[in-house]
Structure formats: structure tokens, C-alpha cells
Scaffold this active site. Structure first.
Site, PDB file in Angstrom:
ATOM      1  N   GLY A  14     -43.963  59.192  28.949  1.00  0.00           N
ATOM      2  CA  GLY A  14     -43.143  58.211  28.248  1.00  0.00           C
ATOM      3  C   GLY A  14     -42.980  56.913  29.008  1.00  0.00           C
ATOM      4  N   PHE A 170     -35.320  54.064  38.795  1.00  0.00           N
ATOM      5  CA  PHE A 170     -34.422  52.931  38.540  1.00  0.00           C
ATOM      6  C   PHE A 170     -35.111  51.779  37.814  1.00  0.00           C
ATOM      7  CE2 PHE A 170     -32.569  55.208  42.145  1.00  0.00           C
ATOM      8  CZ  PHE A 170     -31.247  55.338  41.725  1.00  0.00           C
ATOM      9  N   CYS A 280     -30.881  54.332  28.035  1.00  0.00           N
ATOM     10  CA  CYS A 280     -30.203  54.924  29.195  1.00  0.00           C
ATOM     11  C   CYS A 280     -28.694  54.738  29.250  1.00  0.00           C
ATOM     12  CB  CYS A 280     -30.825  54.364  30.470  1.00  0.00           C
ATOM     13  SG  CYS A 280     -32.538  54.879  30.657  1.00  0.00           S
TER      14      CYS A 280
HETATM   15  P1  NAD Z   1     -39.688  59.272  26.615  1.00  0.00           P
HETATM   16  O1  NAD Z   1     -39.058  59.927  25.441  1.00  0.00           O
HETATM   17  O2  NAD Z   1     -40.330  57.943  26.459  1.00  0.00           O
HETATM   18  O3  NAD Z   1     -40.800  60.261  27.244  1.00  0.00           O
HETATM   19  C1  NAD Z   1     -40.591  61.607  27.482  1.00  0.00           C
HETATM   20  C2  NAD Z   1     -41.873  62.362  27.133  1.00  0.00           C
HETATM   21  O4  NAD Z   1     -41.754  63.728  27.552  1.00  0.00           O
HETATM   22  C3  NAD Z   1     -42.179  62.420  25.638  1.00  0.00           C
HETATM   23  O5  NAD Z   1     -43.429  61.806  25.377  1.00  0.00           O
HETATM   24  C4  NAD Z   1     -42.190  63.916  25.301  1.00  0.00           C
HETATM   25  O6  NAD Z   1     -43.157  64.294  24.339  1.00  0.00           O
HETATM   26  C5  NAD Z   1     -42.521  64.532  26.658  1.00  0.00           C
HETATM   27  N1  NAD Z   1     -42.135  65.939  26.776  1.00  0.00           N
HETATM   28  C6  NAD Z   1     -40.963  66.538  26.462  1.00  0.00           C
HETATM   29  N2  NAD Z   1     -41.008  67.842  26.742  1.00  0.00           N
HETATM   30  C7  NAD Z   1     -42.242  68.102  27.244  1.00  0.00           C
HETATM   31  C8  NAD Z   1     -42.896  69.267  27.720  1.00  0.00           C
HETATM   32  N3  NAD Z   1     -42.269  70.453  27.755  1.00  0.00           N
HETATM   33  N4  NAD Z   1     -44.171  69.183  28.155  1.00  0.00           N
HETATM   34  C9  NAD Z   1     -44.815  67.982  28.137  1.00  0.00           C
HETATM   35  N5  NAD Z   1     -44.252  66.844  27.706  1.00  0.00           N
HETATM   36  C10 NAD Z   1     -42.971  66.887  27.267  1.00  0.00           C
HETATM   37  O7  NAD Z   1     -38.558  59.204  27.741  1.00  0.00           O
HETATM   38  P2  NAD Z   1     -38.440  58.134  28.941  1.00  0.00           P
HETATM   39  O8  NAD Z   1     -37.830  56.881  28.456  1.00  0.00           O
HETATM   40  O9  NAD Z   1     -39.735  58.098  29.668  1.00  0.00           O
HETATM   41  O10 NAD Z   1     -37.339  58.854  29.843  1.00  0.00           O
HETATM   42  C11 NAD Z   1     -37.635  60.011  30.568  1.00  0.00           C
HETATM   43  C12 NAD Z   1     -36.486  60.297  31.511  1.00  0.00           C
HETATM   44  O11 NAD Z   1     -36.347  59.222  32.447  1.00  0.00           O
HETATM   45  C13 NAD Z   1     -35.109  60.408  30.824  1.00  0.00           C
HETATM   46  O12 NAD Z   1     -34.343  61.364  31.527  1.00  0.00           O
HETATM   47  C14 NAD Z   1     -34.507  59.024  31.025  1.00  0.00           C
HETATM   48  O13 NAD Z   1     -33.103  59.062  31.045  1.00  0.00           O
HETATM   49  C15 NAD Z   1     -35.030  58.654  32.400  1.00  0.00           C
HETATM   50  N6  NAD Z   1     -35.146  57.211  32.649  1.00  0.00           N
HETATM   51  C16 NAD Z   1     -35.601  56.377  31.681  1.00  0.00           C
HETATM   52  C17 NAD Z   1     -35.751  55.014  31.949  1.00  0.00           C
HETATM   53  C18 NAD Z   1     -36.255  54.069  30.904  1.00  0.00           C
HETATM   54  O14 NAD Z   1     -36.211  52.875  31.142  1.00  0.00           O
HETATM   55  N7  NAD Z   1     -36.726  54.510  29.772  1.00  0.00           N
HETATM   56  C19 NAD Z   1     -35.468  54.519  33.229  1.00  0.00           C
HETATM   57  C20 NAD Z   1     -35.025  55.407  34.201  1.00  0.00           C
HETATM   58  C21 NAD Z   1     -34.880  56.751  33.897  1.00  0.00           C
HETATM   59  C1  UDX Z   2     -31.496  50.260  32.700  1.00  0.00           C
HETATM   60  C2  UDX Z   2     -31.264  50.055  34.209  1.00  0.00           C
HETATM   61  O1  UDX Z   2     -31.227  48.645  34.484  1.00  0.00           O
HETATM   62  C3  UDX Z   2     -32.367  50.714  35.011  1.00  0.00           C
HETATM   63  O2  UDX Z   2     -32.094  50.615  36.405  1.00  0.00           O
HETATM   64  C4  UDX Z   2     -32.454  52.173  34.614  1.00  0.00           C
HETATM   65  O3  UDX Z   2     -33.503  52.809  35.325  1.00  0.00           O
HETATM   66  C5  UDX Z   2     -32.665  52.334  33.124  1.00  0.00           C
HETATM   67  O4  UDX Z   2     -31.610  51.648  32.418  1.00  0.00           O
HETATM   68  P1  UDX Z   2     -33.071  49.158  30.883  1.00  0.00           P
HETATM   69  O5  UDX Z   2     -32.156  49.832  29.918  1.00  0.00           O
HETATM   70  O6  UDX Z   2     -34.534  49.356  30.748  1.00  0.00           O
HETATM   71  O7  UDX Z   2     -32.699  49.590  32.384  1.00  0.00           O
HETATM   72  O8  UDX Z   2     -32.815  47.570  30.838  1.00  0.00           O
HETATM   73  P2  UDX Z   2     -31.676  46.622  31.424  1.00  0.00           P
HETATM   74  O9  UDX Z   2     -32.312  45.414  31.946  1.00  0.00           O
HETATM   75  O10 UDX Z   2     -30.752  47.328  32.301  1.00  0.00           O
HETATM   76  O11 UDX Z   2     -30.899  46.191  30.099  1.00  0.00           O
HETATM   77  C6  UDX Z   2     -30.110  47.108  29.365  1.00  0.00           C
HETATM   78  C7  UDX Z   2     -29.371  46.380  28.260  1.00  0.00           C
HETATM   79  O12 UDX Z   2     -28.374  45.523  28.806  1.00  0.00           O
HETATM   80  C8  UDX Z   2     -30.265  45.470  27.416  1.00  0.00           C
HETATM   81  O13 UDX Z   2     -29.884  45.574  26.066  1.00  0.00           O
HETATM   82  C9  UDX Z   2     -30.000  44.087  27.962  1.00  0.00           C
HETATM   83  O14 UDX Z   2     -30.218  43.065  27.037  1.00  0.00           O
HETATM   84  C10 UDX Z   2     -28.523  44.209  28.306  1.00  0.00           C
HETATM   85  N1  UDX Z   2     -28.097  43.258  29.343  1.00  0.00           N
HETATM   86  C11 UDX Z   2     -28.624  43.313  30.597  1.00  0.00           C
HETATM   87  C12 UDX Z   2     -27.112  42.314  29.044  1.00  0.00           C
HETATM   88  O15 UDX Z   2     -26.609  42.255  27.913  1.00  0.00           O
HETATM   89  N2  UDX Z   2     -26.692  41.467  30.035  1.00  0.00           N
HETATM   90  C13 UDX Z   2     -27.193  41.506  31.299  1.00  0.00           C
HETATM   91  O16 UDX Z   2     -26.755  40.695  32.134  1.00  0.00           O
HETATM   92  C14 UDX Z   2     -28.198  42.457  31.585  1.00  0.00           C
END
Ligand code: NAD
Ligand code: UDX
Length: 472
Positions: A14, A170, A280
Site C-alpha cells: 500500500g 512516519f 492516519c
Molecule cells: P493500504 O491500505 O494502502 O495498504 C495495505 C495493504 O495490505 C493492502 O493493499 C492490503 O490488500 C494488504 N493486505 C492486508 N492484509 C494482507 C495479507 N494478509 N496479506 C497480504 N497483503 C495484505 O494501507 P497503508 O496506507 O499502506 O497503511 C498501512 C499501515 O501503515 C497502517 O497501519 C497505517 O496506519 C500505517 N501508516 C500509514 C501511513 C500513510 O501515510 N498511509 C503513514 C504511516 C503509517
Molecule cells: C501524517 C503524518 O504527518 C505522518 O508522519 C504519518 O506517518 C502519517 O500521517 P499524512 O496524513 O500523509 O501524514 O499527511 P500530513 O501532511 O500529515 O497531512 C494530514 C492532513 O493535515 C492533511 O489533510 C493536510 O492538509 C492537513 N494539514 C497538514 C493541515 O491542515 N495543516 C497543516 O499545517 C498540515
């Protein structure tokens, strides 16, 4: 002796798994990196010869994929074999808020973490380091450890051993590659020194030693939730102040600058807007609130819940403001929506403030013409339908900004995409129905340009008319 990692498997392709593994593969050409997912369509897109088809848009990502894919970076659905050949396995699956059952609406749904852990327990071979990359409630490492040990102990003669580490991610979307290449810190929590060193040695290839922090496993898990809660809290704080600016004549950007120069406060994450979105912040605060409640810490739970309440309030007051300024009714009026992703430079719409704001306006009968440079029509449709709004004839999508704007009563800017910063307001004025309105929730428009037109104009955190209220 340090454990040498030669083969990595990441479960979950993802927004985190894809870019994170791409950067590891790019920095460590001697390590084979396999990203696996049960979602066949997603894997197909990661393997697409056309780099515009990658399932995730992130600046700089396609160049890394081009360099590494097929070299030491592979995407596949072959979960079993890729787990079996890995020395280190990252669990990077989704952990959304539970929709039903115990803790529904608050707790993280750990079913994907549990199912992927069971796959690891079943298929891993030899000494395997299991790394929590997903954001997880504090104490989840114990659950993972228990599953791995119980499955392992149930097979006679099984010599597989596991060490569990927490290594939260992060990165922020739209800036993921930069965040991964130049992180503020890399956090590794765990007990096994060998395992910690093995993971640290990977990051040390490009991250300075002093930025790699080692903690106990629970501190690492809790730090991730805390970090997101603090960031979200800043946004709710500045948004709450934006409403006061609109009443008093103070300007939110000036206030943000003035307070941000205090080194104890700092200047980042002080941009007022339509409320935070993304997958998140809301989910992680809800999870934190659930954990507080679980331990009976109700007042602290209320404190963090208020960050979410202000976020909802900010979205609502923006839609109400638009309706109010359009004479209290938007029924049958065309409103152009500029931006649907939750922030610029990403195609992600999860929890985007645009969803709630658009739905408020649609409920009032508005006709929305929606534009976003990276989000397509189907994605918008599925966001609306997920919230049970099926009247798809009341909104349209057009990739051409100007065509959207024609015959609009108002333009509402919801995402800070670059293309909205250089619009020619004198030309746009001619296309709109009079009196026309521009509502800028991201403070990206050129104030002086719009002032040259007869367009009515509002920006978040700024007063519209010059009448200020006084308490004296
Ligand atoms: P996502 O939904 O984009 O991706 C997760 C993927 O895992 C999906 O494609 C799903 O099909 C796959 N999956 C689920 N179960 C599975 C299994 N048993 N085997 C193989 N694949 C499987 O999610 P994401 O945004 O990448 O987030 C993943 C984690 O990271 C979450 O816990 C999220 O909170 C955390 N996180 C996300 C962000 C972000 O910016 N999106 C940043 C930091 C941390
Ligand atoms: C956030 C955290 O920043 C990141 O460290 C963590 O790993 C995942 O969650 P993300 O959600 O991808 O990242 O984007 P971020 O830049 O944090 O923005 C989150 C939301 O806050 C957005 O909708 C953005 O527009 C809003 N935002 C951000 C504000 O409204 N004001 C700001 O000053 C900063």
C-alpha cells in the site's frame, strides 16, 4: 555477530509498503526485496510497464520503481514463498478503525495484522525477524509474538525462531520519498539486540547513526500514535484560532507566523485549512482514545477526542459558511470544487475533508463540478457511495478546470494543488454567474489578483468585511 539480511518480504503493497520498500531496494542493491499483497489488482498495477499506472502517486516514486523493479524489487501475490525465503518480514498491512463489534468506531481493526502474522507463522523458515511497520495499538507486539510462538510450538521439530521489532513509519503522503530518504528519525523498538542491529544496519546505509533511535517496544508503538495525535492537535488548534480571526480581523497566517517563530512552538503544521484528512490522524486518535478508555483514563480520552471534534466542526462551519453566503440556499446552484484529495501531491482521498464538505452541499441540493488533478471520477463516486450518497447525477467530474468553472455561482478550493495557485481571476470572473464567490480554505489564492475583480472572496482565517466586533 551481526545478522546479515539478504532477503526482505513486505506484506502489504500500500501507501507505506510500496514506497518504503522501493527506497530500501534503491539504497540496498544487494538485498532482495519482495513486496506481496493479496490484492491482485494492486500488484498488477505495481508491475505495470506504464509507470503512470502505479497504484500510488508520489513525486519521485516512479523513477525509483523504474530503477529497481525486476532488479532487486519485486511485487507479487506469492505470499507463501516470499515469506519462506525472507530473513526479515515487514508487516505493513492496513489497520483501519473497526466498523462493528467490540470497540467499533474507535479501536483499530487488527484482523489483517493477525491474518498476516498467521501466514508468517505458517510459512517462515529459519531465524526470522518480524517488523511491525503498520501503526498499531501499544502492546500489539505481544499479540504478534504470542501467535508466532503458539503456531511454532504446535509443530514438532520446528526450528524456526522469531524476533519481533516495532519500526513505525512516519512518512507523510505527497512527500513520502523525501521523508524516507531523509527521515527526521528512524524508530526501532525491541528487545533482541541482534535483531535491532540487523534492522539498524539496513537504515545506516543512508540514515545518519544519530537519527536511528532505539527504545523499548512499547515506547516505539506508543510514540507513533502520540506523534500523529500531536500533529493533528496542532491543526485543530490553529483551525480553532482561524474562526476567531474571522470574527476579529486578525489574520491566521500572521498569527501562525508570529507564534511559529517561538522556537518552543516551531513554524510547521500551523496552516489553517478545511480540517485534516488522510488515513492516519483520525484513526490513530480514535485508537488512542479507545486505549485511554480501556485503562479507565476517561478525562485524557476526552481531551484527545476534542481534537477530532474541532476537526468536524471546522468542516461543518465551512460548508455552512458557503451556504450562508449563497443567500442561505445552494439548491440548484452550480459550485465548482477545486481539489478532492486530502492534501496536494497525492491521489489518496481517505478521510479527505472534501468528502464531508461536498456531501453537506449535495444534501442542500447543490450541483457540484469537481476537479482534482490526480483523483478520478470512480474514486470520488466510491467515497460518496461509501457514505450512502448515491445521487450521482448531482455532481460531475471534469479534468478541465475552466470547463468546470463555467456558469458556476461559486468556487470552493479544498486542496492546495499548485494548479489552483496561478488561476487568472479576471478571466474566470467572465465565466461565472453573478454575484460570484470564491471560498479558499487553503489560503493559496492571490488576494491582490482577486481584489481586482468583482468576485466576492473569502479565505479561511481572514475577515470578509471590515466590520470587526469589539467586546468593549
Ligand atoms: P493500504 O491500505 O494502502 O495498504 C495495505 C495493504 O495490505 C493492502 O493493499 C492490503 O490488500 C494488504 N493486505 C492486508 N492484509 C494482507 C495479507 N494478509 N496479506 C497480504 N497483503 C495484505 O494501507 P497503508 O496506507 O499502506 O497503511 C498501512 C499501515 O501503515 C497502517 O497501519 C497505517 O496506519 C500505517 N501508516 C500509514 C501511513 C500513510 O501515510 N498511509 C503513514 C504511516 C503509517
Ligand atoms: C501524517 C503524518 O504527518 C505522518 O508522519 C504519518 O506517518 C502519517 O500521517 P499524512 O496524513 O500523509 O501524514 O499527511 P500530513 O501532511 O500529515 O497531512 C494530514 C492532513 O493535515 C492533511 O489533510 C493536510 O492538509 C492537513 N494539514 C497538514 C493541515 O491542515 N495543516 C497543516 O499545517 C498540515
Amino acid at each position: 555477530m551481526d545478522v546479515l539480511i539478504k532477503n526482505i518480504c513486505c506484506i502489504g503493497a500500500g501507501y507505506v509498503g510500496g514506497p518504503t520498500m522501493a527506497v530500501i531496494a534503491d539504497k540496498c542493491s544487494d538485498i532482495e526485496v519482495n513486496v506481496v499483497d493479496i490484492n491482485e489488482e494492486r500488484i498488477k498495477l505495481w508491475n505495470s510497464p506504464n509507470l503512470n499506472d502505479l497504484p500510488i502517486y508520489e513525486p519521485g516514486l516512479s523513477q525509483i520503481i523504474e530503477r529497481c523493479r525486476g532488479r532487486n524489487l519485486n511485487f507479487s501475490t506469492d505470499v507463501q514463498n516470499k515469506i519462506a525465503s525472507a530473513d526479515m518480514i515487514f508487516i505493513s498491512v492496513n489497520t483501519p478503525t473497526k466498523k462493528k463489534g467490540l470497540g467499533a468506531g474507535q479501536a483499530s481493526d487488527l484482523k489483517w495484522v493477525e491474518s498476516s502474522t498467521r501466514q508468517v507463522a505458517k510459512h517462515a523458515k529459519g531465524n526470522t525477524i518480524v517488523v511491525e511497520k503498520s501503526t498499531l495499538p501499544v502492546k500489539t507486539a505481544k499479540v504478534i509474538q504470542n501467535i508466532l510462538e503458539s503456531v511454532q510450538n504446535s509443530v514438532e521439530g520446528n526450528e524456526t525462531t522469531f524476533q519481533v521489532l516495532s519500526n513505525p513509519e512516519f512518512l507523510s503522503e505527497g512527500n513520502a520519498i523525501n521523508d524516507l530518504e531523509f527521515p527526521d528519525r528512524v524508530l526501532i523498538g525491541g528487545e533482541s539486540e541482534n535483531a535491532i542491529n540487523a534492522l539498524s544496519n539496513i537504515y545506516k546505509r543512508w540514515v545518519p547513526d544519530e537519527k536511528i533511535i532505539h527504545t523499548n517496544i512499547w515506547s516505539s508503538e506508543l510514540s507513533k500514535l502520540t506523534s500523529n495525535a500531536f500533529l493533528a492537535q496542532r491543526i485543530s488548534s490553529i483551525n480553532s484560532i482561524s474562526s476567531l480571526c474571522e470574527k476579529t480581523g486578525a489574520e491566521i497566517n500572521e498569527v501562525a507566523k508570529a507564534i511559529g517563530t517561538d522556537s518552543r512552538i516551531g513554524g510547521k503544521f500551523l496552516s489553517a485549512g478545511p480540517g485534516f484528512g488522510g488515513s492516519c490522524f483520525k484513526k490513530d486518535i480514535l485508537n488512542l482514545v479507545y486505549i485511554y478508555e480501556y485503562y479507565g483514563l476517561h478525562d485524557a480520552a476526552d481531551y484527545w477526542n476534542s481534537v477530532l471534534k474541532i476537526n468536524d466542526w471546522q468542516k461543518k462551519r465551512i460548508s455552512n459558511y458557503v451556504i450562508d453566503k449563497l443567500n442561505g440556499t445552494v439548491s440548484g446552484k452550480k459550485i465548482t470544487i477545486l481539489g478532492f484529495s486530502f492534501k496536494a501531491d497525492t491521489n489518496d482521498t481517505r478521510e479527505s475533508p472534501a468528502i464531508d464538505i461536498c456531501l453537506d452541499l449535495l444534501e442542500e441540493g447543490a450541483l457540484l463540478a469537481i476537479h482534482d488533478p490526480k483523483v478520478n471520477q470512480n474514486q470520488i463516486k466510491s467515497e460518496f457511495e461509501e457514505r450512502n450518497f448515491n445521487e450521482n447525477q448531482n455532481w460531475s467530474y471534469n479534468p478541465n478546470i475552466i470547463e468546470n468553472i463555467k456558469e458556476s455561482h461559486a468556487i470552493l478550493i479544498l486542496t492546495e494543488w499548485k494548479e489552483y495557485q496561478s488561476l487568472d481571476w479576471q478571466d474566470i470572473e467572465k465565466l461565472m454567474i453573478k454575484p460570484s464567490w470564491v471560498f479558499d480554505t487553503r489560503l493559496i489564492t492571490d488576494h491582490n489578483q482577486i481584489k481586482k475583480t468583482n468576485i466576492n472572496f473569502w479565505r479561511v482565517g481572514e475577515i470578509t468585511n471590515k466590520e470587526t466586533h469589539s467586546f468593549s
